[in-house]
Design an enzyme around this catalytic site. Structure first.
Site, mmCIF file in Angstrom:
data_model
loop_
_atom_site.group_PDB
_atom_site.id
_atom_site.type_symbol
_atom_site.label_atom_id
_atom_site.label_comp_id
_atom_site.label_asym_id
_atom_site.label_seq_id
_atom_site.Cartn_x
_atom_site.Cartn_y
_atom_site.Cartn_z
ATOM 1 N N LYS A 55 -15.069 52.005 -23.944
ATOM 2 C CA LYS A 55 -14.668 50.576 -23.960
ATOM 3 C C LYS A 55 -13.298 50.311 -23.023
ATOM 4 O O LYS A 55 -13.179 49.042 -22.610
ATOM 5 C CB LYS A 55 -14.251 50.006 -25.309
ATOM 6 N N SER A 307 -20.483 58.358 -26.157
ATOM 7 C CA SER A 307 -19.976 57.190 -25.725
ATOM 8 C C SER A 307 -18.631 57.096 -26.783
ATOM 9 O O SER A 307 -17.747 56.258 -26.031
ATOM 10 C CB SER A 307 -20.684 55.696 -26.023
#
Ligand SMILES: *Cc1c(COP(=O)(O)O)cnc(C)c1O
Length: 333
Positions: A55, A307
């Site tokens: 992110k 991720s």
């Protein structure tokens, strides 16, 4: 529709903007998964990114695109998860004021963590909707810029830089496995990878509990789904009824979007720990989980994106323990 898709030019521009601000994470061969599948399998170790998830790429790129006066006024978001962490950190690094709004129900350790990363915290109301109302108020009254977690061109372009790194590391990649929630990561990665290698396939993976993107694709338009708890907590939440980018991009660019059970996600986390020595959160384990479950048909090199790693370590320990015991013996609390 084409005007709604983020282009490779925007992603390459994002890569230049992010140089020196985000980690170029390694892509490594997985001996265990390659042996098991008979295919070369690689893991993109994005959970080693600063703030613990990809992110940071989108948040940093969104900040880089603000005007000087927007930077002076600051940014605001309602995310208490990885997007909030990333925005707090990236804004602090740029000397930009960041306010993260959250409800009274958010656990204190999450509040402290985001404050520690450099954001101001505003605690308001009893739900995420209350927090979002405060965000809207700050945008209206104080001229702060809202930085959304996924449905935004700069965010998607930032996440897409991860796809460029995959192509650099594995130029003949056949299939990329990407976790999907709001679809910002999948949109950016698919746009980048397919621009460089049109034959490559992108398989999105969500949990089978409240997969908003899957339900929306099935309905042919963005729809609401009921949220429920999952090991893959970073994959929760809707895609937005007024979705502008990620619904169309996922629909047009992904080759499939498959779902995993909680047990399959847990198996992915345990495998990453026991065989790869990597600690990853549930959302990050779906690629490995799908391979272990035999749900991926692929020809050539497969790359699974890990991720993020922001998992409660007691929960992680229980999952690994249960896996070792094959769920036969109870694990210590
Ligand atoms: C946000 C997140 C995802 C999903 O990304 P989207 O862009 O919302 O699809 C996957 N894994 C982790 C660790 C995340 O934080």
């Amino acid at each position: 529709m084409t005007d709604k898709l983020v282009t490779i030019a925007e992603i390459e521009k994002a890569r230049d903007a992010l140089a020196g601000k985000v980690v170029h994470t390694p892509t490594v061969n997985s001996v265990s998964l390659s042996e098991m599948t008979g295919l070369p399998v690689f893991l993109k170790l994005e959970h080693h990114q600063t703030t613990g998830s990809f992110k940071l790429r989108g948040a940093s790129n969104a900040l880089s695109r603000l005007s000087t006066s927007e930077k002076q006024r600051g940014v605001v978001a309602a995310s208490t998860g990885n997007h909030g962490r990333a925005l707090a950190y990236a804004a602090h690094l740029e000397g930009v004021r960041a306010i993260i709004c959250m409800s009274r129900l958010v656990p204190q350790n999450k509040v402290d963590e985001i404050r520690r990363l450099g954001a101001e915290i505003r605690i308001i109301g009893k739900s995420q909707d209350d927090a979002q109302e405060e965000v809207d108020r700050l945008v209206q009254e104080s001229g702060l810029t809202m930085v959304p977690p996924f449905d935004n061109a700069s965010i998607i372009a930032g996440q897409g830089t991860l796809g460029l790194e995959i192509i650099d590391a594995v130029p003949d990649v056949d299939t990329v496995l990407v976790p999907v929630s709001g679809g910002g990561l999948a949109s950016g990665v698919a746009a980048a990878v397919k621009a460089k290698r049109s034959a490559a396939k992108i398989i999105g993976i969500s949990m089978d509990r409240g997969a908003a993107m899957r339900a929306s694709l099935d309905a042919g338009k963005p729809v609401l789904v009921e949220e429920s708890e999952s090991l893959a907590d970073s994959l929760g939440g809707g895609i937005g009824i007024d979705n502008r980018f990620t619904f169309a991009m996922v629909r047009d660019l992904l080759d499939d979007l498959i779902l995993l059970s909680e047990d399959e996600i847990a198996a992915g986390m345990a495998h990453a720990y026991m065989h790869e020595r990597e600690i990853i959160e549930g959302a990050a384990a779906v690629g490995i989980g799908a391979l272990l479950a035999g749900k991926i048909r692929a020809k050539g090199p497969v790359v699974a994106i890990l991720s993020g790693r922001n998992v409660d370590m007691n929960q992680h320990r229980r999952i690994v323990c249960a896996d070792i015991n094959e769920r036969a013996k109870p694990c210590p609390a």
